[in-house]
Write a protein that holds these residues in place. Structure first.
Motif, short mmCIF file in Angstrom:
data_model
loop_
_atom_site.label_atom_id
_atom_site.label_comp_id
_atom_site.label_asym_id
_atom_site.label_seq_id
_atom_site.Cartn_x
_atom_site.Cartn_y
_atom_site.Cartn_z
N GLY A 62 48.16 47.18 38.74
CA GLY A 62 48.71 45.88 39.11
C GLY A 62 49.38 45.19 37.94
O GLY A 62 49.37 45.70 36.81
N ALA A 63 49.95 44.03 38.22
CA ALA A 63 50.68 43.29 37.21
C ALA A 63 49.81 42.88 36.03
O ALA A 63 50.29 42.77 34.91
CB ALA A 63 51.32 42.05 37.84
N GLN A 64 48.52 42.65 36.28
CA GLN A 64 47.62 42.22 35.22
C GLN A 64 46.84 43.38 34.60
O GLN A 64 46.10 43.17 33.64
CB GLN A 64 46.63 41.18 35.76
CG GLN A 64 47.29 39.93 36.32
CD GLN A 64 48.21 39.27 35.33
OE1 GLN A 64 47.91 39.18 34.15
NE2 GLN A 64 49.35 38.80 35.83
N GLY A 65 46.98 44.56 35.14
CA GLY A 65 46.25 45.70 34.60
C GLY A 65 45.77 46.61 35.71
O GLY A 65 46.00 46.36 36.89
N THR A 66 45.10 47.67 35.32
CA THR A 66 44.59 48.65 36.27
C THR A 66 43.12 48.36 36.57
O THR A 66 42.31 48.25 35.65
CB THR A 66 44.74 50.07 35.73
OG1 THR A 66 46.13 50.36 35.55
CG2 THR A 66 44.14 51.09 36.67
N PRO A 163 35.67 45.05 39.04
CA PRO A 163 37.08 45.46 39.11
C PRO A 163 37.86 44.43 39.92
O PRO A 163 37.45 44.05 41.02
CB PRO A 163 37.02 46.82 39.82
CG PRO A 163 35.64 47.33 39.55
CD PRO A 163 34.76 46.11 39.51
N THR A 164 38.98 43.98 39.37
CA THR A 164 39.76 42.90 39.99
C THR A 164 41.17 43.38 40.28
O THR A 164 41.88 43.85 39.39
CB THR A 164 39.81 41.67 39.06
OG1 THR A 164 38.47 41.21 38.83
CG2 THR A 164 40.62 40.55 39.69
N ILE A 165 41.57 43.27 41.55
CA ILE A 165 42.89 43.72 41.99
C ILE A 165 43.90 42.59 41.80
O ILE A 165 43.76 41.51 42.38
CB ILE A 165 42.88 44.15 43.46
CG1 ILE A 165 41.74 45.14 43.73
CG2 ILE A 165 44.22 44.76 43.85
CD1 ILE A 165 41.81 46.40 42.95
N SER A 166 44.92 42.82 40.99
CA SER A 166 46.01 41.86 40.82
C SER A 166 47.20 42.32 41.65
O SER A 166 47.22 43.45 42.15
CB SER A 166 46.39 41.77 39.33
OG SER A 166 46.89 43.01 38.86
N PRO A 167 48.21 41.44 41.83
CA PRO A 167 49.38 41.85 42.63
C PRO A 167 50.13 43.00 41.96
O PRO A 167 50.05 43.19 40.75
CB PRO A 167 50.22 40.58 42.71
CG PRO A 167 49.80 39.78 41.52
CD PRO A 167 48.34 40.06 41.34
N ALA A 168 50.86 43.75 42.74
CA ALA A 168 51.63 44.88 42.20
C ALA A 168 52.81 44.39 41.38
O ALA A 168 53.01 44.81 40.24
CB ALA A 168 52.10 45.78 43.33
#
Length: 348
Positions: A62-66, A163-168
């Motif tokens: 994601g934009a903030q990391g994997t 684990p945190t999902i950020s936008p693509a």
């Protein structure tokens, strides 16, 4: 698929956190550690830790990391506004916590989410600042943040909890299809996500086929804020404009060249130029009932040809949000609420 990949093994996460973020993370982690100790004493194993399961671990870039998800999540928290929670619930996973949207929606949750979640509704939190201690107390093994403005500020703290999902691509830049697939991968429901995307896209196509009279007809759409200021969507790339365009409608060229406000894709309409709103169908949403009553009482508004022939469609806030923040759950709701009204308007 781009954006996520199954990994053969799970390496330890690493990262640098600023002093403020470190302090916030330390507080949250202390709460998590205390709760974990209580769980061990009570005999709670804490879920599926230690067993990755088929398809795991998985990386979601994601934009903030994997985000590396080690095993199928069982305790999910959403810090995003609409789209994160919708995607999870659409795939059969109700987050433990999600933002309270009472400012826009009665009860803090959308009607389409309530309908799908049934009696398994998420807990709500409010405020501009995230409640880190409450999030830690929920013992999440996955945090969804693709629909969180300002996620970059809190990403390190959240990632220290789970684990945190950020936008693509960035906030408000991913399509609902991308969000559904990425969250589906993180939840271990990748195949379900693909089926869901196909199902919703088929419903859009069916609505378009059932209404061939929409093709090439022009529309304007925009919000009227509480003080009565009228704005219109002036970019064909805006989510609401795209929603109607996929049905065959065309954003009126009268508004596409207007100067935009500080909000990309929006233009303010002065009281003297309400005629710019005219199109084959005029769609407006209102922040308050009072703002609607004031605008509809304006003589210049009443003189708009679309208004005079009955091709004016006022939408309630929930339907407006369904169009502006499309998800696998909100798109069918928006089709159900909008298509019959637009069809009736265009028939006049």
């Amino acid at each position: 698929m781009a954006g996520f990949a199954v990994r053969p093994e799970l390496p330890p996460r690493a990262g640098r956190v600023g002093r403020r973020g470190f302090l916030r993370a330390a507080t949250a982690l202390s709460a998590t550690a205390a709760l974990a100790a209580c769980s061990r004493h009570s005999g709670d194993s804490g879920g599926s830790e230690g067993t990755a399961g088929p398809g795991f671990p998985v990386d979601v870039r994601g934009a903030q990391g994997t985000a590396t998800v080690p095993h199928r999540p069982e305790r999910v928290v959403s810090v995003g506004q609409y789209r994160d929670t919708d995607a999870a619930v659409a795939l059969g996973v109700t987050p433990l916590l999600t933002p309270d949207l009472s400012t826009f929606l009665p009860g803090g949750l959308s009607p389409w989410l309530k309908a799908r979640a049934g009696n398994r509704l998420p807990g709500l939190f409010s405020g501009a600042e995230l409640p880190f201690e409450r999030i830690a107390a929920a013992r999440p093994d996955l945090i969804l943040g693709t629909d969180r403005p300002g996620l970059a500020r809190d990403y390190a703290t959240l990632s220290a909890l789970a684990p945190t999902i950020s936008p693509a691509a960035g906030y408000n830049k991913d399509t609902w299809q991308v969000t559904t697939r990425r969250i589906g991968a993180a939840l271990g429901h990748g195949a379900d996500a693909e089926r869901l995307v196909t199902e919703v896209q088929n419903r859009i196509a069916e609505a378009k086929r059932a209404n061939p009279g929409f093709a090439g007809r022009t529309f304007t759409i925009g919000p009227v804020v509480a003080d009565g200021t009228v704005t219109t969507i002036s970019s064909a790339q805006d989510a609401s404009a795209l929603f109607l365009a996929q049905l065959g409608l065309v954003l009126s060229p009268k508004v596409t060249s207007l100067p935009q406000t500080s909000i990309p894709g929006r233009s303010q309409i002065s009281p003297e130029r309400l005629d710019l709103l005219d199109a084959d169908v005029l769609v407006l949403t209102y922040a308050t009932q009072g703002s609607r009553e004031r605008l509809e009482a304006e003589p210049l508004f009443q003189r708009i040809p679309a208004v005079q022939r009955g091709a004016y469609v006022p939408l309630d806030m929930a339907t407006a949000i369904a169009l502006a923040f499309p998800t696998a759950l909100s798109v069918p709701y928006g089709l159900q609420e909008c298509v019959p009204k637009i069809a009736a308007a265009l028939a006049r």
